[in-house]
Structure formats: structure tokens, C-alpha cells
Design a protein around this motif. Structure first.
Motif, PDB file in Angstrom:
ATOM      1  N   ALA A  23       0.697  -1.026  -0.009  1.00 49.36           N
ATOM      2  CA  ALA A  23      -0.001   0.088   0.096  1.00 49.36           C
ATOM      3  C   ALA A  23       0.934   1.408   0.178  1.00 49.36           C
ATOM      4  N   ILE A  24       1.972   1.219   0.743  1.00 46.51           N
ATOM      5  CA  ILE A  24       2.710   2.391   0.836  1.00 46.51           C
ATOM      6  C   ILE A  24       3.498   2.592  -0.749  1.00 46.51           C
ATOM      7  N   LEU A  25       3.912   1.609  -1.229  1.00 50.30           N
ATOM      8  CA  LEU A  25       4.604   1.857  -2.535  1.00 50.30           C
ATOM      9  C   LEU A  25       3.580   2.017  -3.664  1.00 50.30           C
ATOM     10  N   TRP A  26       2.268   1.310  -3.680  1.00 50.61           N
ATOM     11  CA  TRP A  26       1.260   1.518  -4.785  1.00 50.61           C
ATOM     12  C   TRP A  26       0.528   2.531  -4.960  1.00 50.61           C
ATOM     13  N   LEU A  27       0.000   2.830  -3.503  1.00 48.11           N
ATOM     14  CA  LEU A  27      -1.016   3.873  -3.572  1.00 48.11           C
ATOM     15  C   LEU A  27      -0.559   5.215  -4.151  1.00 48.11           C
ATOM     16  N   PRO A  28       0.569   5.952  -3.278  1.00 45.44           N
ATOM     17  CA  PRO A  28       0.891   7.377  -3.874  1.00 45.44           C
ATOM     18  C   PRO A  28       1.306   7.173  -5.421  1.00 45.44           C
ATOM     19  N   MET A  29       1.904   6.071  -5.995  1.00 37.69           N
ATOM     20  CA  MET A  29       2.110   6.113  -7.379  1.00 37.69           C
ATOM     21  C   MET A  29       0.762   5.941  -7.975  1.00 37.69           C
ATOM     22  N   LEU A  30      -0.123   5.351  -7.683  1.00 37.61           N
ATOM     23  CA  LEU A  30      -1.341   5.210  -8.356  1.00 37.61           C
ATOM     24  C   LEU A  30      -2.033   6.630  -8.242  1.00 37.61           C
ATOM     25  N   ALA A  31      -2.050   7.338  -7.117  1.00 38.20           N
ATOM     26  CA  ALA A  31      -2.694   8.762  -6.961  1.00 38.20           C
ATOM     27  C   ALA A  31      -1.982   9.743  -8.101  1.00 38.20           C
ATOM     28  N   ARG A 149      24.668  -0.852   4.884  1.00 38.23           N
ATOM     29  CA  ARG A 149      24.285   0.118   6.054  1.00 38.23           C
ATOM     30  C   ARG A 149      22.816   0.546   5.760  1.00 38.23           C
ATOM     31  N   PRO A 150      21.932   0.986   6.655  1.00 39.91           N
ATOM     32  CA  PRO A 150      20.718   1.366   6.626  1.00 39.91           C
ATOM     33  C   PRO A 150      20.523   2.361   5.420  1.00 39.91           C
ATOM     34  N   SER A 151      21.693   3.108   4.982  1.00 37.66           N
ATOM     35  CA  SER A 151      21.405   3.947   3.699  1.00 37.66           C
ATOM     36  C   SER A 151      21.348   3.470   2.607  1.00 37.66           C
ATOM     37  N   MET A 152      21.342   2.110   2.380  1.00 40.70           N
ATOM     38  CA  MET A 152      21.085   1.166   1.072  1.00 40.70           C
ATOM     39  C   MET A 152      19.596   1.602   0.775  1.00 40.70           C
ATOM     40  N   LEU A 153      18.827   1.739   1.693  1.00 37.98           N
ATOM     41  CA  LEU A 153      17.483   1.786   1.365  1.00 37.98           C
ATOM     42  C   LEU A 153      17.342   3.237   0.212  1.00 37.98           C
ATOM     43  N   ALA A 154      18.482   4.184   0.310  1.00 36.49           N
ATOM     44  CA  ALA A 154      18.507   5.090  -0.410  1.00 36.49           C
ATOM     45  C   ALA A 154      18.489   4.734  -1.955  1.00 36.49           C
ATOM     46  N   SER A 155      18.726   3.394  -2.194  1.00 38.55           N
ATOM     47  CA  SER A 155      19.060   2.903  -3.533  1.00 38.55           C
ATOM     48  C   SER A 155      17.784   2.020  -3.772  1.00 38.55           C
ATOM     49  N   THR A 156      17.197   1.170  -2.637  1.00 35.68           N
ATOM     50  CA  THR A 156      16.159   0.366  -3.128  1.00 35.68           C
ATOM     51  C   THR A 156      14.789   0.929  -3.084  1.00 35.68           C
ATOM     52  N   LEU A 157      14.542   1.718  -2.263  1.00 34.52           N
ATOM     53  CA  LEU A 157      13.116   2.273  -2.066  1.00 34.52           C
ATOM     54  C   LEU A 157      12.768   3.324  -3.335  1.00 34.52           C
ATOM     55  N   PRO A 158      13.674   4.225  -3.788  1.00 33.22           N
ATOM     56  CA  PRO A 158      13.289   4.783  -5.003  1.00 33.22           C
ATOM     57  C   PRO A 158      13.167   3.933  -6.074  1.00 33.22           C
ATOM     58  N   ARG A 159      13.880   2.818  -6.376  1.00 33.73           N
ATOM     59  CA  ARG A 159      13.649   1.845  -7.340  1.00 33.73           C
ATOM     60  C   ARG A 159      12.473   1.128  -7.231  1.00 33.73           C
ATOM     61  N   TYR A 160      11.848   0.861  -5.989  1.00 37.96           N
ATOM     62  CA  TYR A 160      10.470   0.315  -6.026  1.00 37.96           C
ATOM     63  C   TYR A 160       9.555   1.354  -6.545  1.00 37.96           C
ATOM     64  N   TYR A 161       9.690   2.630  -6.054  1.00 39.11           N
ATOM     65  CA  TYR A 161       8.881   3.694  -6.533  1.00 39.11           C
ATOM     66  C   TYR A 161       8.572   3.835  -7.874  1.00 39.11           C
ATOM     67  N   PHE A 162      10.095   3.608  -8.556  1.00 37.70           N
ATOM     68  CA  PHE A 162      10.014   3.927 -10.144  1.00 37.70           C
ATOM     69  C   PHE A 162       9.305   2.667 -10.760  1.00 37.70           C
ATOM     70  N   ILE A 163       9.214   1.581 -10.213  1.00 39.31           N
ATOM     71  CA  ILE A 163       8.613   0.455 -10.829  1.00 39.31           C
ATOM     72  C   ILE A 163       7.217   0.635 -10.700  1.00 39.31           C
ATOM     73  N   PHE A 164       6.713   0.943  -9.398  1.00 38.91           N
ATOM     74  CA  PHE A 164       5.243   1.257  -9.000  1.00 38.91           C
ATOM     75  C   PHE A 164       4.805   2.545  -9.902  1.00 38.91           C
ATOM     76  N   TYR A 165       5.600   3.420 -10.250  1.00 31.26           N
ATOM     77  CA  TYR A 165       5.121   4.375 -10.998  1.00 31.26           C
ATOM     78  C   TYR A 165       4.831   3.941 -12.430  1.00 31.26           C
ATOM     79  N   MET A 166       5.664   3.298 -12.938  1.00 26.84           N
ATOM     80  CA  MET A 166       5.478   2.789 -14.453  1.00 26.84           C
ATOM     81  C   MET A 166       4.402   1.903 -14.688  1.00 26.84           C
TER      82      MET A 166
END
Length: 177
Positions: A23-31, A149-166
Motif C-alpha cells: 500500500a505504501i508503494l502502490w497507492l502514492p504512485m497510483l494517485a 548500511r541502512p542508507s542502502m534504502l536510498a538505493s532500493t526504495l526509489p527503485r521500488y517507487y519507479f517500478i510502481f510509478y510505471m
């Protein structure tokens, strides 16, 4: 000393967690697509696809670089080290965890990225898809620098959002068709 076996132990379900994450990944991109994507599906061709194909090429270069990094690291550059007693040294284990996770993380997202990228660039907007693809490649390329490091989320999260955006862009365009 071995821990006692607990008969009532059972794995916990991650169903609710998975639903929240999706829901966190899908709903904002759908909106975002719902309010900005006004056109239906349209097959793009030829010159319209130029930038998208360049973006795809950049992704392939990043993909094969990370794959070659893993293969060369294990099978060429460090083959003798991995056969030695030093292979279990914490620094060596950390290095190979980074090399392996970088390649595995890329593989985990690869099919979803390629399916959403090709669909979006062909049927929705090849130029926007190309820019998303360039950004996706950049964030893929920085994963090895950020892991573990936890900063790896700066790599993974944007990529999830890019996929869900498309993929939600494709869905909204289909609804509008």
C-alpha cells in the motif's frame, strides 16, 4: 549447549506487513498517475523510442557491470583467497556479502523493472519512461556503495517507487483507453 526444542513454536505470518508495504508503494504512485496521466494507451514506435532505448542500454551496462563484479570477484580475482583459511575472516565475508547482495538485489527487481519499463515506454510515454530508467540505473549502480548500511534504502526504495510509478501509469492509461 543446544537450545531446547519448543513444540508450540510456529512462524508468524507477514501478511499484514506485506499489505502495508504494498500500500505504501502502490497507492502514492497510483494517485500520482491518476491525477497526471490523462491519455490512454498508445503504441509508440521508431524515433519516439530513441531515448528509451538509450536508457535501456545504460541499465544493461549497469546490470552486466554488477554481474561481472560478482563473477570476477569470486572466480578470478579472489579464487585463491576463497580456498584459503582467510575466507572466513569477517572482512572477507563482508566483502563477498556486498558483492553477492548487490547482484542478488538487482536480480530481485530486474523482471519487474524490465516489464514495467518496456510496457510504460511502449504504451504510455517513452520520454518519461526513459528518464525513469536513467534514474533507476543510477540508483541500481549506487547499491554496492551503500550496502549493508541502512542508507542502502536510498538505493532500493526509489527503485521500488519507479517500478510502481510505471506499472500504475500503465494501469491508469489502460483505464483511460
Amino acid at each position: 549447549m543446544q537450545k531446547p526444542f519448543v513444540e508450540s513454536a510456529a512462524p508468524k505470518s507477514s501478511l499484514v506487513h506485506a499489505m502495508v508495504i504494498i500500500a505504501i508503494l502502490w497507492l502514492p504512485m497510483l494517485a500520482l498517475n491518476w491525477f497526471t496521466q490523462t491519455e490512454g494507451l498508445k503504441l509508440h514506435d521508431g524515433p519516439e523510442m530513441k531515448l528509451a532505448m538509450q536508457s535501456l542500454m545504460v541499465y544493461f551496462v549497469v546490470w552486466y557491470f554488477i554481474m561481472a563484479r560478482q563473477g570476477a570477484s569470486r572466480n578470478i580475482v579472489n579464487a585463491e583467497l576463497l580456498k584459503s583459511p582467510k575466507a572466513t575472516d569477517p572482512a572477507v565475508l563482508a566483502w563477498f556479502l556486498n558483492v553477492d547482495r548487490s547482484f542478488l538485489n538487482m536480480q530481485e527487481q530486474c523482471s519487474m523493472f524490465l516489464a514495467s519499463f518496456v510496457s510504460y515506454t511502449l504504451f504510455v510515454d517513452p520520454n518519461v519512461g526513459a528518464y525513469v530508467g536513467f534514474a533507476y540505473s543510477f540508483f541500481t549502480a549506487i547499491y554496492p556503495v551503500l550496502h549493508p548500511r541502512p542508507s542502502m534504502l536510498a538505493s532500493t526504495l526509489p527503485r521500488y517507487y519507479f517500478i510502481f510509478y510505471m506499472v500504475t501509469g500503465c494501469f491508469v492509461a489502460a483505464v483511460r483507453s
